[in-house]
Design an enzyme around this catalytic site. Sequence first.
Site, PDB file in Angstrom:
ATOM      1  N   LYS A   9      46.150  29.898  38.928  1.00  0.00           N
ATOM      2  CA  LYS A   9      46.750  30.933  38.066  1.00  0.00           C
ATOM      3  C   LYS A   9      48.218  31.137  38.415  1.00  0.00           C
ATOM      4  O   LYS A   9      49.052  31.373  37.546  1.00  0.00           O
ATOM      5  CB  LYS A   9      45.999  32.260  38.231  1.00  0.00           C
ATOM      6  CG  LYS A   9      44.632  32.287  37.560  1.00  0.00           C
ATOM      7  CD  LYS A   9      44.753  32.583  36.082  1.00  0.00           C
ATOM      8  CE  LYS A   9      43.396  32.960  35.502  1.00  0.00           C
ATOM      9  NZ  LYS A   9      43.436  33.100  34.050  1.00  0.00           N
ATOM     10  N   GLY A  31      32.080  45.781  54.090  1.00  0.00           N
ATOM     11  CA  GLY A  31      32.408  46.646  52.941  1.00  0.00           C
ATOM     12  C   GLY A  31      33.591  47.573  53.157  1.00  0.00           C
ATOM     13  O   GLY A  31      33.766  48.538  52.409  1.00  0.00           O
ATOM     14  N   TYR A  83      41.425  29.279  42.616  1.00  0.00           N
ATOM     15  CA  TYR A  83      41.574  30.099  41.402  1.00  0.00           C
ATOM     16  C   TYR A  83      42.936  30.777  41.386  1.00  0.00           C
ATOM     17  O   TYR A  83      43.699  30.667  40.425  1.00  0.00           O
ATOM     18  CB  TYR A  83      40.442  31.136  41.384  1.00  0.00           C
ATOM     19  CG  TYR A  83      40.571  32.218  40.335  1.00  0.00           C
ATOM     20  CD1 TYR A  83      40.382  31.934  38.986  1.00  0.00           C
ATOM     21  CD2 TYR A  83      40.847  33.533  40.701  1.00  0.00           C
ATOM     22  CE1 TYR A  83      40.484  32.933  38.036  1.00  0.00           C
ATOM     23  CE2 TYR A  83      40.939  34.545  39.757  1.00  0.00           C
ATOM     24  CZ  TYR A  83      40.756  34.240  38.417  1.00  0.00           C
ATOM     25  OH  TYR A  83      40.853  35.232  37.485  1.00  0.00           O
TER      26      TYR A  83
END
Length: 340
Positions: free
Chosen positions: A152, A217, A148
């Site tokens: 781009k 996280g 991706y």
Amino acid sequence: MKLLIFGVGGFIGSNLVEHLIAEGEHEVIGIDQSDEKLAGIEGPNFTFVEADITKSHDLADEMVSKADVVVDLIAYANPSIYVATPIDVVQLNFFENMKIAEYCIKHGKRLFQYSTSEVYGKAGRDGFYNEETSDLIMGPVTKQRWIYAAGKQYLERIIHAHGLRGDLEYTIVRPFNFVGPRFDYLVPAETKGGPRVFAHFMSALLTGGPMYLVDGGNQRRSFTHIQDTSEAFSILLDHPQAINQIFNIGNPATDISIKELAIFMMELYEELTGKKPNNELIEVSGEEFYGEGYEDMNRVPPDISKLRSLGWEPKRGLRETFSDAMRYNLDPAVHASILA
Ligand code: UDP
């Protein structure tokens, strides 16, 4: 001016149209294969055309010929999709976008290309990611999540090269984690690797399911209120110094780790609903959550001095950004299907 927006039915497009209708300064024509997120968004200066761009090239070409400015928002923009179906991603996000750029070149129209902050790739040496000076660092080919960002990046390089040659006027924007009403989609409890992080955490709050912390996280993101980003668009549209330039649209003041975000959203949820959530926070590996071929960026900090120099400032902080996005999803008409 007559604006033509490809991919108008998505999160960015539907919010941009709402903003442009309120401004009332331009005629807006939007194309998408679905108008689901446009429900209730109406105005005398807005026309919606339902079409699948991948099957309607002649129509797209003709519509570009009649527009003044073309805004290209067409993209699959979910890491789970890059990992699961990388060919579809590059087919749409590079080859189809390239066709739109070619129509703009053919008809001499200005192109507004929405790109991604992912073009910066993995954290480089720089403190903040700058449009002119930062290196763009992609992971290995065998980690297909980068298809991706690489697609781009190549699209941006080709558009820039046409700008240099003088046959295309462009403005490229790099969004940094936009959030707001109509963002992404909600999912049933315990879904892994679906939408972006806000939608996952929001779904967990609504269903009582776990919040998954991918790889612990500790990775950080900064989030941008969608209304701030629509205001950025209006400035870029009007400003002569936006021609043939690339701009980050982000909000460095909202920088937060994903784990902190989970806790922050739990607190906000309680404030907004009066209900105390007790979701379990579960650490999972990137591979378990997204499948093989995932890699992450541990930080994505935007340098927004270039856009600031044109008079833009993100006005909404973390609290307003996430409250507005959450309030939209608290409407039973929006979330009922995941509780069924
Ligand atoms: N993430 C997470 N739990 C989730 C969904 C995502 O920990 O339920 C992580 C993900 O691995 C990434 C970050 O949150 O590090 C932001 O992911 P998102 O898909 O929203 O956007 P992006 O990675 O493109 O910034």
